[in-house]
Design an enzyme around this catalytic site. Sequence first.
Site, PDB file in Angstrom:
ATOM      1  N   ASP A 163      -4.387   9.032   6.643  1.00 28.40           N
ATOM      2  CA  ASP A 163      -3.858   8.322   5.475  1.00 28.40           C
ATOM      3  C   ASP A 163      -2.332   8.489   5.479  1.00 28.40           C
ATOM      4  OD1 ASP A 163      -3.491   7.240   2.801  1.00 28.40           O
ATOM      5  OD2 ASP A 163      -5.608   7.623   2.463  1.00 28.40           O
TER       6      ASP A 163
ATOM      7  N   ASN B 110       0.780  -1.236   0.000  1.00 27.72           N
ATOM      8  CA  ASN B 110       0.000   0.000   0.000  1.00 27.72           C
ATOM      9  C   ASN B 110       0.809   1.282   0.000  1.00 27.72           C
ATOM     10  OD1 ASN B 110      -2.577   1.374   0.102  1.00 27.72           O
ATOM     11  ND2 ASN B 110      -2.040   1.967   2.189  1.00 27.72           N
TER      12      ASN B 110
END
Length: 287
Positions: free
Chosen positions: A194, A99
């Site tokens: 994030d 990711n």
Amino acid sequence: MSEPSNVWDLHCELGEGPVWVGGALWFVDIKKQHVHRYDPATGAKRSWDAPEQVGFIVPEEGGAFVAGLQSGLHRFTPETGAFDLIAEMEPERPDNRLNDGVSDPAGRLWFGTMDNKEREKSGAFYRYERGAVVRTHIEGIAITNGPAVSPDGRILYFVDTLAGTIEAADIDRHGALGPRRPFVRIDPKEGHPDGPTIDAEGCVWISLYAGWETRRYSPAGELLQRVRFPAANITKIAFGGDDLRTVWATTARQLLKPEEIERQPEAGDLFEFRVDVPGVQCPLVAR
């Protein structure tokens, strides 16, 4: 500090991983499987197709990039568009993908894996160093984000997005991590943390998914600044330009309903703003 302006209306499904390399900004669209390059001096824009979902690209010694694809680490060569396997990751977890990733001053690459369906706590953080991949003790996370490394290379910051936490761990001279400790927790009503990015003063910038902003925290965890956007899902920022004081932010359309996109048509685009405190030049991954 300036207000964010839209510099590329490419409508990313899941824009991520911006990094300033060689006078240009590089970033990815994970879900559309694209690598993008933006040259602010000329306005030139170019894109490459990736063979799988691509979570990040980080520059490597020799001019190529290390790319985090769903199946593992690959070497991405822009001149040919080739992605060559370096190390397969978690073949026993076919629903996981890579990711986010970052390089540190010692030339190590730190990156995380996560459940592609964003539910199972199957993700973990890893260290890649000169051909060897080492699993860290940071695991049991559904959506890993970051990590980010302090300018002196001694602290690793990492995110558990669903838990709303940013934590830290010391890095010793051999690359081993010390115990994890709390840094900042963000109320889910304000958004979901994030990608983190570090500036030259060691402050941590956290982008908020579903939070419409990116925030700057001191090394002590004090909230110092906020930058608001006309899009809800801010995924990560990168510093660049000649003085490292221009900031680019990637955003996403993922999970937005049609009526939400109608209210925020710039969702998924690339934004730019200016700051007073510069960032840190991205180190090259050692080969």
